[in-house]
Design an enzyme around this catalytic site. Structure first.
Site, PDB file in Angstrom:
ATOM      1  N   GLY A  55       6.596   4.196  -0.332  1.00 59.21           N
ATOM      2  CA  GLY A  55       7.350   4.189   0.919  1.00 59.21           C
ATOM      3  C   GLY A  55       8.795   4.635   0.738  1.00 59.21           C
ATOM      4  O   GLY A  55       9.347   5.324   1.598  1.00 59.21           O
ATOM      5  N   THR A  56       9.407   4.238  -0.358  1.00 64.06           N
ATOM      6  CA  THR A  56      10.814   4.612  -0.575  1.00 64.06           C
ATOM      7  C   THR A  56      10.943   6.125  -0.618  1.00 64.06           C
ATOM      8  O   THR A  56      11.811   6.720   0.044  1.00 64.06           O
ATOM      9  CB  THR A  56      11.326   3.988  -1.897  1.00 64.06           C
ATOM     10  OG1 THR A  56      11.219   2.562  -1.787  1.00 64.06           O
ATOM     11  CG2 THR A  56      12.773   4.367  -2.175  1.00 64.06           C
ATOM     12  N   ASN A 112      10.301  -5.824   7.806  1.00 60.91           N
ATOM     13  CA  ASN A 112       9.681  -6.452   6.639  1.00 60.91           C
ATOM     14  C   ASN A 112      10.008  -7.934   6.512  1.00 60.91           C
ATOM     15  O   ASN A 112       9.255  -8.696   5.913  1.00 60.91           O
ATOM     16  CB  ASN A 112      10.099  -5.723   5.356  1.00 60.91           C
ATOM     17  CG  ASN A 112      11.579  -5.464   5.299  1.00 60.91           C
ATOM     18  OD1 ASN A 112      12.149  -4.807   6.174  1.00 60.91           O
ATOM     19  ND2 ASN A 112      12.236  -5.985   4.276  1.00 60.91           N
ATOM     20  N   GLN A 149       5.363  -1.430   6.849  1.00 57.26           N
ATOM     21  CA  GLN A 149       4.822  -2.796   7.019  1.00 57.26           C
ATOM     22  C   GLN A 149       3.766  -2.886   8.112  1.00 57.26           C
ATOM     23  O   GLN A 149       2.968  -3.830   8.115  1.00 57.26           O
ATOM     24  CB  GLN A 149       5.957  -3.790   7.328  1.00 57.26           C
ATOM     25  CG  GLN A 149       6.896  -4.044   6.168  1.00 57.26           C
ATOM     26  CD  GLN A 149       6.262  -4.851   5.041  1.00 57.26           C
ATOM     27  OE1 GLN A 149       5.172  -5.406   5.177  1.00 57.26           O
ATOM     28  NE2 GLN A 149       6.938  -4.907   3.911  1.00 57.26           N
ATOM     29  N   SER A 189       3.145   3.269   2.809  1.00 51.61           N
ATOM     30  CA  SER A 189       3.134   2.875   1.400  1.00 51.61           C
ATOM     31  C   SER A 189       1.788   2.245   1.071  1.00 51.61           C
ATOM     32  O   SER A 189       1.327   1.345   1.790  1.00 51.61           O
ATOM     33  CB  SER A 189       4.255   1.857   1.156  1.00 51.61           C
ATOM     34  OG  SER A 189       4.094   1.245  -0.104  1.00 51.61           O
ATOM     35  N   ALA A 190       1.164   2.690  -0.021  1.00 54.56           N
ATOM     36  CA  ALA A 190      -0.184   2.209  -0.365  1.00 54.56           C
ATOM     37  C   ALA A 190      -0.214   0.710  -0.669  1.00 54.56           C
ATOM     38  O   ALA A 190      -1.115   0.002  -0.230  1.00 54.56           O
ATOM     39  CB  ALA A 190      -0.714   2.995  -1.566  1.00 54.56           C
ATOM     40  N   HIS A 191       0.782   0.228  -1.419  1.00 54.52           N
ATOM     41  CA  HIS A 191       0.670  -1.178  -1.872  1.00 54.52           C
ATOM     42  C   HIS A 191       0.976  -2.178  -0.766  1.00 54.52           C
ATOM     43  O   HIS A 191       0.794  -3.377  -0.938  1.00 54.52           O
ATOM     44  CB  HIS A 191       1.528  -1.429  -3.118  1.00 54.52           C
ATOM     45  CG  HIS A 191       2.990  -1.590  -2.877  1.00 54.52           C
ATOM     46  ND1 HIS A 191       3.627  -2.804  -2.942  1.00 54.52           N
ATOM     47  CD2 HIS A 191       3.968  -0.692  -2.582  1.00 54.52           C
ATOM     48  CE1 HIS A 191       4.923  -2.649  -2.716  1.00 54.52           C
ATOM     49  NE2 HIS A 191       5.148  -1.376  -2.487  1.00 54.52           N
ATOM     50  N   THR A 201       2.579  15.759 -10.688  1.00 56.69           N
ATOM     51  CA  THR A 201       1.135  15.528 -10.786  1.00 56.69           C
ATOM     52  C   THR A 201       0.746  14.307  -9.957  1.00 56.69           C
ATOM     53  O   THR A 201       1.379  13.251 -10.056  1.00 56.69           O
ATOM     54  CB  THR A 201       0.736  15.321 -12.265  1.00 56.69           C
ATOM     55  OG1 THR A 201       1.119  16.491 -12.977  1.00 56.69           O
ATOM     56  CG2 THR A 201      -0.759  15.098 -12.411  1.00 56.69           C
ATOM     57  N   CYS A 237      12.590  -6.758  -1.961  1.00 56.93           N
ATOM     58  CA  CYS A 237      12.939  -5.462  -2.547  1.00 56.93           C
ATOM     59  C   CYS A 237      14.327  -5.481  -3.162  1.00 56.93           C
ATOM     60  O   CYS A 237      14.779  -4.485  -3.696  1.00 56.93           O
ATOM     61  CB  CYS A 237      12.852  -4.369  -1.490  1.00 56.93           C
ATOM     62  SG  CYS A 237      11.159  -4.022  -1.046  1.00 56.93           S
TER      63      CYS A 237
END
Ligand code: PLP
Length: 366
Positions: A70-71, A139, A167, A185-187, A223, A306
């Site tokens: 996300g950042t 968040n 979020q 963001s994936a996590h 990559t 964070c």
């Protein structure tokens, strides 16, 4: 007894399908840019994940740029969209956005944490070429900005809109807002750290922030982190019963009000994420509360996790007018797999903490 994780906004619990996809991708290995069969197999995994994201959010696969999280997605958006524009950033935005927009004008929020629409309109009226950056969900508080109205104001004043949906994605629907870009963001939605995405408006081209080897059609070099991307795709393809989570959160808030009548739930009157509660206990520093609950096996956080373990007054609560109590907010954020006994366990530990800390607070005051 195992610890009770109520800190999903720091990182959401891993979805089983994401874990499986991650392990399978590790076995495949390979670099998606390699021309041989191994590379082509890796490429297929990346494109399957992109297609899953596109299907979930109703966009074209070609409008998704995969990033490291996300950042980076927010930084990529700001890097590409801010040049030559007046940048207006919500006062409660995450540091990922604030730090990518130095010199931006802050958009004030109402006491409930939603953006002050009157101030936004006044600033948009001051001149053309603005870029408005607002998060879909906060968040710390879970407060949702009225993005439909914000998007309409932006459209009327010819401004671009960037939305940090880190979020909200995976928890509530992603509105089709006509935004120039949307960060994910994936996590935060059940994948693993290391992947994220920026969804671009159709045919919008943004210059790369990291040019590297020209991956992502020249929009993001480097990559691709295959296992993290595979898990990202699997996580977004799954849904869960968010009403169950909302009921657990509501039970926690009702219990908090019974135990500690002076507790204020930040943004309680605004629309919020169903899994999040920021409980402000006046006079008791958030860090003290977090440590006491951790010792009782309950994992929560003080506002934003964070800030790398550093607990200070929350800028979000400050912007909402909490004054001296801005350092007293405890964030409870339920993961998708929160157990049914979560409210009872949390409230039991909270009641003990409250009895101990409030008697200390009283003896300090006398
Ligand atoms: N935006 C918001 C609203 C967040 O809560 C976070 C992380 O907490 C980020 C951006 C940064 O995302 P990432 O951890 O994927 O870099």
């Amino acid at each position: 007894m195992t610890a009770l994780d109520l800190d999903a906004n720091a990182t959401e619990a891993l979805r089983p399908a994401a874990r499986e996809a991650l392990l399978a991708a590790l076995d495949v290995g390979g670099n998606p840019s390699s021309v041989h069969g191994g590379g082509r197999a890796a490429r297929r995994i990346v494109e399957q994940a992109r297609a899953a994201l596109a299907a979930r959010f109703g966009v074209a696969p070609g409008d998704i740029v995969l990033t490291s999280g996300g950042t980076e997605a927010n930084a990529l958006a700001l890097h590409g969209l801010a040049a030559g524009r007046r940048v207006l950033v919500g006062a409660t935005e995450h540091p990922a956005v604030r730090s990518a927009a130095p010199g931006a004008t802050l958009l004030p929020v109402e006491r409930d944490g939603t953006v002050a629409l009157g101030s936004l309109e006044a600033l948009l009226t001051e001149g053309p070429s603005a870029l408005v950056c607002l998060m879909a969900a906060n968040n710390e508080t879970g407060v949702l900005h009225p993005l439909g109205e914000v998007a309409e104001l932006c459209r009327r004043h010819g401004a671009l809109l960037h939305v940090d949906a880190v979020q909200s994605a995976g928890r509530i629907g992603l509105e089709a807002l006509g935004a120039a870009s949307i960060a994910l963001s994936a996590h935060k939605l059940g994948g693993v750290p290391g992947a994220g995405a920026l969804i671009l408006a159709p045919r919008l081209h943004l210059p790369a922030l990291i040019a590297g080897g020209g991956q992502e059609r020249g929009r993001r070099g480097g990559t691709e982190p295959l296992p993290a991307i595979a898990a990202f795709g699997a996580a977004v393809a799954e849904t869960y019963d968010i009403r169950r989570i909302a009921a657990l959160r509501d039970a926690i808030e009702a219990g908090l009000r019974r135990i500690a009548p002076e507790v204020v739930i930040a943004g309680a009157t605004a629309p919020r994420l169903p899994n999040t509660s920021l409980a402000v206990l006046p006079g008791i520093p958030a860090e003290t509360q977090v440590i006491a609950l951790d010792l009782a096996g309950i994992r929560v956080s003080a506002g934003s996790a964070c800030s790398s373990g550093k607990v200070a007054a929350s800028p979000v609560l400050e912007a909402m007018g909490f004054g001296v109590d801005a350092g007293c907010g405890l964030r409870i954020s339920l993961p998708w797999n929160a157990p049914e006994e979560a409210p009872a366990r949390f409230l039991h530990a909270y009641a003990e903490m409250y009895a101990r800390l409030s008697s200390r607070r009283a003896s300090r005051a006398t």
